[in-house]
Scaffold this motif. Structure first.
Motif, PDB file in Angstrom:
ATOM      1  N   VAL A 121       0.853  -1.197   0.000  1.00 15.63           N
ATOM      2  CA  VAL A 121       0.000   0.000   0.000  1.00 15.63           C
ATOM      3  C   VAL A 121       0.886   1.243   0.000  1.00 15.63           C
ATOM      4  N   GLY A 143      -4.051   0.093  -1.548  1.00 18.17           N
ATOM      5  CA  GLY A 143      -3.531  -0.910  -2.471  1.00 18.17           C
ATOM      6  C   GLY A 143      -4.653  -1.869  -2.822  1.00 18.17           C
ATOM      7  N   ALA A 283       0.705  -1.033  -5.772  1.00 19.61           N
ATOM      8  CA  ALA A 283       1.148   0.347  -5.538  1.00 19.61           C
ATOM      9  C   ALA A 283       2.662   0.436  -5.348  1.00 19.61           C
TER      10      ALA A 283
END
Length: 442
Positions: A121, A143, A283
């Motif tokens: 994330v 994410g 991400a």
């Protein structure tokens, strides 16, 4: 929150049906997003301040939560995860105040139960000013992951890193002392017939330009050549590498990321990206630490993520009158609702409504008799496209008024309208009848 967990705003519309009108008022209560509400959890954390601070490691407590956009997915669905650090274990290590918008957080969410693994994330470069020696402010990271197994899946907050870009590029990594941390969220996945259960995860959620990141994948075609590629929003960058999936359809390879605009990493089979043959984006953030040449000045700007919100044009609606003994349609129009999605993430939104029974002098009109015909328009330049809900009964169980889908890049401004019609029974006793229509944006 920076890239804040998905929040919904509830507007309560009190409807008064009289001989000539349906009056509507608005309230401002907040409703939870779709899915189960997350639980704040505390866990012991070991943080290492930047070496230049000269400070020893910090052993403290982090309070965090994990939320999802879908708490009841099917196998093959993509779930968006938001990791919010409510209270960080670390803080500003110096007496020098830190300015706004210099923090970029990254981290991982740990999956357990029916599905294991981790979700990388990342959050936007956004924060309020941080006084000297103060605890870092709350921040959020998002994410996605693909559901590969049915059953209950737990989500626990994991390690996180706070990168600051002010004078120097510095990192404060914080690890869970006794992993995994307590579960903050539990979702229940059901069986489906997914066309694609491929998944991808990263060894790190951030790096400097030119750094390599480990990319791991699962459920790809055994023996297939898999392309690893960087993404800047919806566009593929020039950073690519290839790996070969093993007999179990898994792989692990390295991708060197040079493009400073990279926001995520994908893996796919074939000559080009295909959602049915690929996974991601996971991400990823590039920290630009390129030294400034002598006689030069580095110019930096920040695009700050906004919120998902809605407003209404007016607070009253007049429905047409009906006659005792005849009844029929008491018609009107919902006041226009404007939805603004300025979050800048991959999530779409949904605007739903439900209504209570209309009560009056010794009688009531059933909620199922209120129907609407939704309409939705998208402002020019908006990345998302608004879709109107289906015409039909609203009722006590509710119905969708409008929505936009999830996507690589979403957002924009939208106007939502609806024709309203209350089917009043022929011999409903004369008088005023009232009900409550609640709209929820999530």
């Amino acid at each position: 929150m920076g890239s804040t967990p998905r929040r919904s705003r509830r507007w309560r519309w009190a409807s008064l049906l009289g001989a000539t009108a349906l009056a509507v008022t608005a309230g401002g209560a907040l409703a939870c997003p779709a899915g189960a509400a997350p639980t704040d959890v505390d866990f012991a954390t070991h943080c290492i301040p930047p070496a230049v601070s000269g400070l020893p490691p910090i052993d403290g407590t982090t309070t965090a939560s994990v939320s999802v956009d879908n708490a009841a997915p099917k196998v093959g669905d993509t779930v968006t995860v938001t990791y919010t650090v409510v209270t960080a274990a670390a803080g500003n290590p110096t007496d020098l105040a830190l300015p706004a918008d210099i923090m970029t957080p990254t981290g991982k969410v740990t999956l357990g139960g029916a599905q294991s693994g981790g979700v990388t994330v990342a959050g936007p470069k956004k924060n309020p000013p941080v006084p000297g020696k103060a605890t870092f402010p709350s921040f959020s990271m998002t994410g996605t992951f693909t559901v590969t197994k049915a059953g209950q899946i737990t989500l626990s907050p994991g390690d996180y890193n706070i990168h600051t870009s002010y004078i120097l590029e510095l990192d404060t990594p914080c690890t869970v002392t006794d992993p995994p941390a307590p579960a903050s969220q539990t979702i229940t996945a059901t069986d489906g017939t997914p066309a694609n259960t491929r998944s991808v995860s990263l060894g790190s959620a951030a790096g400097a330009p030119g750094a390599g990141v480990t990319v791991s994948g699962a459920n790809f075609t055994p023996g297939a050549t898999v392309t690893l590629a960087g993404r800047a929003g919806a566009t593929q960058t020039a950073d690519t590498a290839t790996v070969t999936a093993n007999a179990q359809g898994a792989f692990s390879g390295s991708l060197v990321v040079n493009d400073r605009t990279t926001t995520g990493i994908v893996a796919y089979e074939g000559a080009s990206w295909n959602a049915d043959k690929g996974a991601g984006p996971a991400a990823y953030v590039v920290h630009d630490d390129t030294p400034v040449p002598d006689g030069s000045q580095k110019l930096t700007t920040t695009v700050r993520a906004g919120t998902l919100s809605m407003s209404q044009a007016g607070d009253s609606v007049a429905l047409s009158a009906v006659d005792f003994g005849t009844g029929g349609a008491s018609a009107g129009a919902l006041r226009t609702v404007t939805v603004k999605d300025f979050r800048g993430g991959p999530a779409g939104w949904s605007l739903t409504g439900k209504v209570t029974d209309f009560t009056g002098p010794g009688a009531k009109i059933d909620a199922a008799r209120l129907s609407w015909t939704p309409a939705c328009a998208t402002a020019p330049g908006s990345p998302s496209t608004c879709r109107a809900g289906s015409a039909g009964a609203v009722g006590g169980s509710g119905a969708t008024l409008a929505s936009t889908p999830d996507g690589t890049v979403t957002g924009g401004e939208f106007t939502v309208d609806a024709g309203l019609s209350l089917d009043v029974p022929a011999f409903t006793p004369p008088g005023s009848y009232s009900g409550v229509l609640t709209l929820t944006l999530s």
